[in-house]
Scaffold this active site. Structure first.
Site, short mmCIF file in Angstrom:
data_model
loop_
_atom_site.label_atom_id
_atom_site.label_comp_id
_atom_site.label_asym_id
_atom_site.label_seq_id
_atom_site.Cartn_x
_atom_site.Cartn_y
_atom_site.Cartn_z
N HIS A 1 -3.72 -10.03 20.75
CA HIS A 1 -2.85 -9.80 20.06
C HIS A 1 -3.71 -9.41 18.27
CE1 HIS A 1 -3.71 -14.84 19.35
NE2 HIS A 1 -4.27 -14.19 18.42
N HIS B 1 -5.77 -8.69 15.25
CA HIS B 1 -5.70 -9.21 13.61
C HIS B 1 -6.21 -7.35 13.15
CE1 HIS B 1 -5.83 -13.96 14.40
NE2 HIS B 1 -5.78 -13.21 14.99
P1 5GP Z 1 -5.89 -16.55 17.12
O1 5GP Z 1 -5.93 -17.83 16.18
O2 5GP Z 1 -5.10 -16.83 18.24
O3 5GP Z 1 -6.88 -15.33 17.31
O4 5GP Z 1 -4.71 -16.24 15.79
C1 5GP Z 1 -3.35 -16.45 16.49
C2 5GP Z 1 -2.96 -16.35 14.35
O5 5GP Z 1 -1.40 -16.31 14.72
C3 5GP Z 1 -3.35 -17.46 13.71
O6 5GP Z 1 -3.96 -16.43 12.30
C4 5GP Z 1 -2.15 -17.58 13.13
O7 5GP Z 1 -1.98 -18.04 11.67
C5 5GP Z 1 -1.02 -17.01 13.61
N1 5GP Z 1 0.44 -17.92 13.64
C6 5GP Z 1 0.31 -18.55 13.91
N2 5GP Z 1 1.59 -19.30 14.22
C7 5GP Z 1 2.22 -18.23 14.05
C8 5GP Z 1 4.11 -18.14 13.73
O8 5GP Z 1 4.48 -18.96 13.89
N3 5GP Z 1 3.76 -17.02 13.10
C9 5GP Z 1 3.34 -15.93 12.55
N4 5GP Z 1 3.76 -14.95 12.48
N5 5GP Z 1 1.84 -16.11 13.01
C10 5GP Z 1 1.61 -17.45 13.23
#
Ligand code: 5GP
Length: 138
Positions: free
Chosen positions: A102, A104
């Site tokens: 993903h 951001h």
């Molecule tokens: P990472 O830390 O893997 O780069 O980002 C994962 C992102 O997913 C985090 O910013 C977190 O807030 C978001 N996230 C976690 N669980 C969910 C969810 O159930 N729904 C959505 N829309 N975002 C989520």
């Protein structure tokens, strides 16, 4: 690490979990981050079951980054944001917490600090309003 199809983004893609969607096409989906670091924090994911950048099919990656640009343009306009930060984490050591690739998309402006991870769940009505603002200009 093998792709775990029980991760939350895989569930959103299958319709088993809900999301405030802003854009979708054949290759990718964009939706609001539920724990936003800043207002307008949006995620763009490929529909392909890919854990991180390292496993990504180059063709799918190319399609996804085009949609990152599309969403970033819309977020910039919807939030009248002078700056947009794109963040993309690979592996636990880098801070990745959801193991589906993903990007951001984060609106930024002078004096506004965004931490690497937010921990607070946003108000769902606010997220829907933000998603509607982005959808309106995409
Ligand atoms: P990472 O830390 O893997 O780069 O980002 C994962 C992102 O997913 C985090 O910013 C977190 O807030 C978001 N996230 C976690 N669980 C969910 C969810 O159930 N729904 C959505 N829309 N975002 C989520």
């Amino acid at each position: 690490m093998a792709y775990d199809d029980q991760n939350i983004f895989a569930k959103i893609l299958r319709g088993e979990a809900s999301a405030f969607k802003v854009y979708e096409d054949e290759f990718s989906l964009a939706f609001m981050d539920v724990m936003p670091q800043v207002d307008g924090h949006t995620l763009v994911i490929p529909k392909d079951a890919t854990e991180s950048l390292h496993q990504a099919d180059p063709g799918i990656l190319a399609r996804t980054i085009v949609n990152v640009q599309k969403v970033a343009d819309a977020v910039k306009e919807a939030f009248d944001s002078p700056g947009i930060m794109i963040a993309q984490l690979n592996g636990q050591a880098a801070g990745q917490t959801v193991f589906h690739l993903h990007f951001h998309v984060l609106p930024r402006k002078d004096g506004l600090d965004a931490s690497m991870h937010a921990r607070e769940m946003a108000d769902f009505a606010v997220l829907e309003d933000h998603a509607a603002r982005i959808r309106a200009v995409i």
